[in-house]
Write an enzyme that holds these catalytic residues in place. Structure first.
Site, PDB file in Angstrom:
ATOM      1  N   GLU A   1       7.474  -9.558  10.324  1.00  0.00           N
ATOM      2  CA  GLU A   1       6.243  -9.120   9.212  1.00  0.00           C
ATOM      3  C   GLU A   1       7.235  -8.222   8.022  1.00  0.00           C
ATOM      4  O   GLU A   1       7.743  -7.009   8.502  1.00  0.00           O
ATOM      5  CB  GLU A   1       5.354  -8.476   9.284  1.00  0.00           C
ATOM      6  CG  GLU A   1       4.750  -8.692   7.981  1.00  0.00           C
ATOM      7  CD  GLU A   1       3.236  -8.175   8.305  1.00  0.00           C
ATOM      8  OE1 GLU A   1       2.741  -7.469   8.951  1.00  0.00           O
ATOM      9  OE2 GLU A   1       2.515  -8.148   6.799  1.00  0.00           O
TER      10      GLU A   1
ATOM     11  N   GLU B   1       8.819  -1.676   7.348  1.00  0.00           N
ATOM     12  CA  GLU B   1       7.826  -1.164   5.904  1.00  0.00           C
ATOM     13  C   GLU B   1       8.648  -0.099   5.592  1.00  0.00           C
ATOM     14  O   GLU B   1       9.118   0.820   6.220  1.00  0.00           O
ATOM     15  CB  GLU B   1       6.481  -0.767   6.276  1.00  0.00           C
ATOM     16  CG  GLU B   1       5.827  -0.012   5.288  1.00  0.00           C
ATOM     17  CD  GLU B   1       5.898  -0.456   4.593  1.00  0.00           C
ATOM     18  OE1 GLU B   1       5.009  -1.760   4.386  1.00  0.00           O
ATOM     19  OE2 GLU B   1       6.332  -0.326   3.109  1.00  0.00           O
TER      20      GLU B   1
ATOM     21  N   ASP C   1       6.008  -6.824  -3.643  1.00  0.00           N
ATOM     22  CA  ASP C   1       5.535  -6.245  -4.642  1.00  0.00           C
ATOM     23  C   ASP C   1       6.207  -7.558  -5.407  1.00  0.00           C
ATOM     24  O   ASP C   1       7.374  -7.761  -6.009  1.00  0.00           O
ATOM     25  CB  ASP C   1       6.590  -5.004  -4.640  1.00  0.00           C
ATOM     26  CG  ASP C   1       5.969  -3.943  -3.512  1.00  0.00           C
ATOM     27  OD1 ASP C   1       5.105  -3.509  -3.228  1.00  0.00           O
ATOM     28  OD2 ASP C   1       6.779  -3.197  -2.922  1.00  0.00           O
TER      29      ASP C   1
ATOM     30  N   LYS D   1       8.842  -6.725 -14.439  1.00  0.00           N
ATOM     31  CA  LYS D   1       9.858  -7.151 -15.395  1.00  0.00           C
ATOM     32  C   LYS D   1      11.205  -7.614 -14.770  1.00  0.00           C
ATOM     33  O   LYS D   1      11.343  -8.018 -13.922  1.00  0.00           O
ATOM     34  CB  LYS D   1      10.042  -6.027 -15.767  1.00  0.00           C
ATOM     35  CG  LYS D   1       8.805  -4.716 -16.533  1.00  0.00           C
ATOM     36  CD  LYS D   1       9.712  -3.420 -17.872  1.00  0.00           C
ATOM     37  CE  LYS D   1       8.373  -2.689 -17.649  1.00  0.00           C
ATOM     38  NZ  LYS D   1       9.074  -1.275 -17.725  1.00  0.00           N
TER      39      LYS D   1
ATOM     40  N   ASP E   1      -0.180 -13.061  -5.053  1.00  0.00           N
ATOM     41  CA  ASP E   1      -1.505 -13.358  -5.993  1.00  0.00           C
ATOM     42  C   ASP E   1      -0.491 -13.728  -6.825  1.00  0.00           C
ATOM     43  O   ASP E   1      -1.838 -13.397  -7.866  1.00  0.00           O
ATOM     44  CB  ASP E   1      -2.334 -12.018  -5.621  1.00  0.00           C
ATOM     45  CG  ASP E   1      -2.275 -10.615  -5.703  1.00  0.00           C
ATOM     46  OD1 ASP E   1      -0.497 -10.818  -6.392  1.00  0.00           O
ATOM     47  OD2 ASP E   1      -3.049 -10.397  -5.793  1.00  0.00           O
TER      48      ASP E   1
ATOM     49  N   HIS F   1      -4.402  -6.151   3.631  1.00  0.00           N
ATOM     50  CA  HIS F   1      -4.966  -5.418   2.838  1.00  0.00           C
ATOM     51  C   HIS F   1      -5.705  -5.805   1.662  1.00  0.00           C
ATOM     52  O   HIS F   1      -5.674  -6.089   0.647  1.00  0.00           O
ATOM     53  CB  HIS F   1      -4.221  -4.161   2.689  1.00  0.00           C
ATOM     54  CG  HIS F   1      -5.931  -3.134   4.372  1.00  0.00           C
ATOM     55  ND1 HIS F   1      -4.506  -3.220   5.385  1.00  0.00           N
ATOM     56  CD2 HIS F   1      -6.621  -3.242   3.713  1.00  0.00           C
ATOM     57  CE1 HIS F   1      -5.410  -2.096   6.066  1.00  0.00           C
ATOM     58  NE2 HIS F   1      -6.744  -1.933   5.278  1.00  0.00           N
TER      59      HIS F   1
ATOM     60  N   GLU G   1      -4.753  -9.241   0.678  1.00  0.00           N
ATOM     61  CA  GLU G   1      -5.522 -10.363   0.864  1.00  0.00           C
ATOM     62  C   GLU G   1      -7.030  -9.937   0.321  1.00  0.00           C
ATOM     63  O   GLU G   1      -8.044 -10.421  -0.525  1.00  0.00           O
ATOM     64  CB  GLU G   1      -5.620 -11.247   1.869  1.00  0.00           C
ATOM     65  CG  GLU G   1      -6.559 -12.676   1.432  1.00  0.00           C
ATOM     66  CD  GLU G   1      -6.908 -13.402   3.010  1.00  0.00           C
ATOM     67  OE1 GLU G   1      -7.200 -12.846   3.737  1.00  0.00           O
ATOM     68  OE2 GLU G   1      -6.974 -14.571   2.484  1.00  0.00           O
TER      69      GLU G   1
HETATM   70  C1  LIG Z   1       2.445  -4.987  -2.157  1.00  0.00           C
HETATM   71  S1  LIG Z   1       2.068  -4.131  -0.378  1.00  0.00           S
HETATM   72  C2  LIG Z   1       1.303  -5.278   0.529  1.00  0.00           C
HETATM   73  C3  LIG Z   1       0.860  -5.476   1.838  1.00  0.00           C
HETATM   74  C4  LIG Z   1       0.712  -5.733   3.501  1.00  0.00           C
HETATM   75  N1  LIG Z   1       1.799  -6.809   2.972  1.00  0.00           N
HETATM   76  C5  LIG Z   1      -0.369  -6.357   2.546  1.00  0.00           C
HETATM   77  O1  LIG Z   1      -0.358  -7.618   2.094  1.00  0.00           O
HETATM   78  O2  LIG Z   1      -1.794  -5.581   2.502  1.00  0.00           O
HETATM   79  C6  LIG Z   1       3.833  -4.516  -0.535  1.00  0.00           C
HETATM   80  C7  LIG Z   1       4.421  -3.493   0.943  1.00  0.00           C
HETATM   81  O3  LIG Z   1       6.045  -3.946   0.874  1.00  0.00           O
HETATM   82  C8  LIG Z   1       6.797  -2.733   0.975  1.00  0.00           C
HETATM   83  N2  LIG Z   1       8.366  -2.651   0.739  1.00  0.00           N
HETATM   84  C9  LIG Z   1       9.076  -3.241  -0.388  1.00  0.00           C
HETATM   85  N3  LIG Z   1      10.440  -3.178  -0.107  1.00  0.00           N
HETATM   86  C10 LIG Z   1      10.041  -3.573   1.151  1.00  0.00           C
HETATM   87  C11 LIG Z   1      11.494  -3.869   2.223  1.00  0.00           C
HETATM   88  N4  LIG Z   1      12.807  -4.036   1.296  1.00  0.00           N
HETATM   89  N5  LIG Z   1      11.701  -3.441   3.509  1.00  0.00           N
HETATM   90  C12 LIG Z   1       9.941  -3.323   3.612  1.00  0.00           C
HETATM   91  N6  LIG Z   1       9.215  -2.979   3.148  1.00  0.00           N
HETATM   92  C13 LIG Z   1       9.142  -3.419   1.968  1.00  0.00           C
HETATM   93  C14 LIG Z   1       6.400  -2.014   0.342  1.00  0.00           C
HETATM   94  O4  LIG Z   1       7.022  -0.563   0.848  1.00  0.00           O
HETATM   95  C15 LIG Z   1       4.652  -2.359   1.063  1.00  0.00           C
HETATM   96  O5  LIG Z   1       3.819  -1.362   1.494  1.00  0.00           O
END
Ligand SMILES: C[S@@+](CC[C@H](N)C(=O)[O-])C[C@H]1O[C@@H](n2cnc3c(N)ncnc32)[C@H](O)[C@@H]1O
Length: 199
Positions: A27, A52, A102, A106, A138, A177, A179
């Site tokens: 993941e 992560e 994420d 922009k 989303d 979380h 979702e």
């Molecule tokens: C919007 S959150 C979603 C977290 C989780 N997947 C959820 O649906 O609840 C996106 C996550 O991806 C992580 N992330 C972003 N870029 C990443 C990367 N290049 N490698 C590992 N994690 C990354 C961020 O730190 C964040 O915790």
């Protein structure tokens, strides 16, 4: 368990990380680790690795795995992109999961998205034949652009297969979380799975 990138073996595999040959699922961007803990608990025949980049989330997710007492999952604290690019054998993974990446709204920041041409090619490369790529978000624009990009550059991933919304039976009965947050706020979620057709 929480692993720092510096402590990892050169090649990431079930053998090198878990000492067995179980199918491996990865993941990217595990956040607080809800998916990883639930998936590891309900699929003891597979191994799961969460990657992560934010240390406090990686620790939170690792603590969740420890509480769940699962031995078939671990968290890596680090950037998934270079790991995916150079450290995973081709055609070796059972599944790659990306949930609610994420959005980088922009236009000038879109190249920072974790799903980009290079990572998509790598996801396709590391999946074995029949291996799955799950992508939920989303953000409609992210969803549509990724589906288009995959059709253009990685047709071997096949066609997008819609995944159903499943009614939650309790307050943490969601894939992740994010979702949970979207559904509680009546925000639509776009869910697809791909199945690698390659050799
Ligand atoms: C919007 S959150 C979603 C977290 C989780 N997947 C959820 O649906 O609840 C996106 C996550 O991806 C992580 N992330 C972003 N870029 C990443 C990367 N290049 N490698 C590992 N994690 C990354 C961020 O730190 C964040 O915790």
């Amino acid at each position: 368990m929480l692993r720092e990138v510096e402590s990892l073996p050169g090649r990431l595999s079930s053998e090198s990380l878990f000492g067995n040959g179980k199918p491996l699922e990865i993941e990217i961007g595990s956040g607080k680790g809800l998916f990883l803990a639930n998936a590891a608990e309900s699929n003891p025949g597979h191994n799961f690795v969460g990657i992560e980049i934010v240390a406090k989330y990686a620790s939170h997710a690792a603590a969740r795995l420890a509480r769940a007492k699962v031995e078939n999952a671990l968290m890596i604290c680090g950037n998934a992109e270079p790991l995916l690019d150079g450290r995973i054998e081709s055609s070796s993974l059972e599944a790659v999961h990306v949930y609610f990446p994420d959005p980088w709204w922009k236009k000038k920041h879109r190249k920072r998205r974790v799903l980009n041409p290079k990572s998509i090619r790598n996801i396709s490369r590391v999946l074995k034949s029949g291996g799955r790529f799950h992508f939920w978000t989303d953000v409609l624009d992210y969803f549509e652009q990724t589906v288009e990009l995959i059709a253009e550059i990685s047709p071997e991933l096949g066609v997008p297969i819609p995944e159903e919304e499943i009614e939650a039976e309790h307050d943490l009965d969601y894939r992740t979380h994010f979702e949970r947050r979207s559904r509680k706020n009546q925000i639509p979620v776009y869910r697809v799975r791909y199945e690698q057709r390659g050799p």
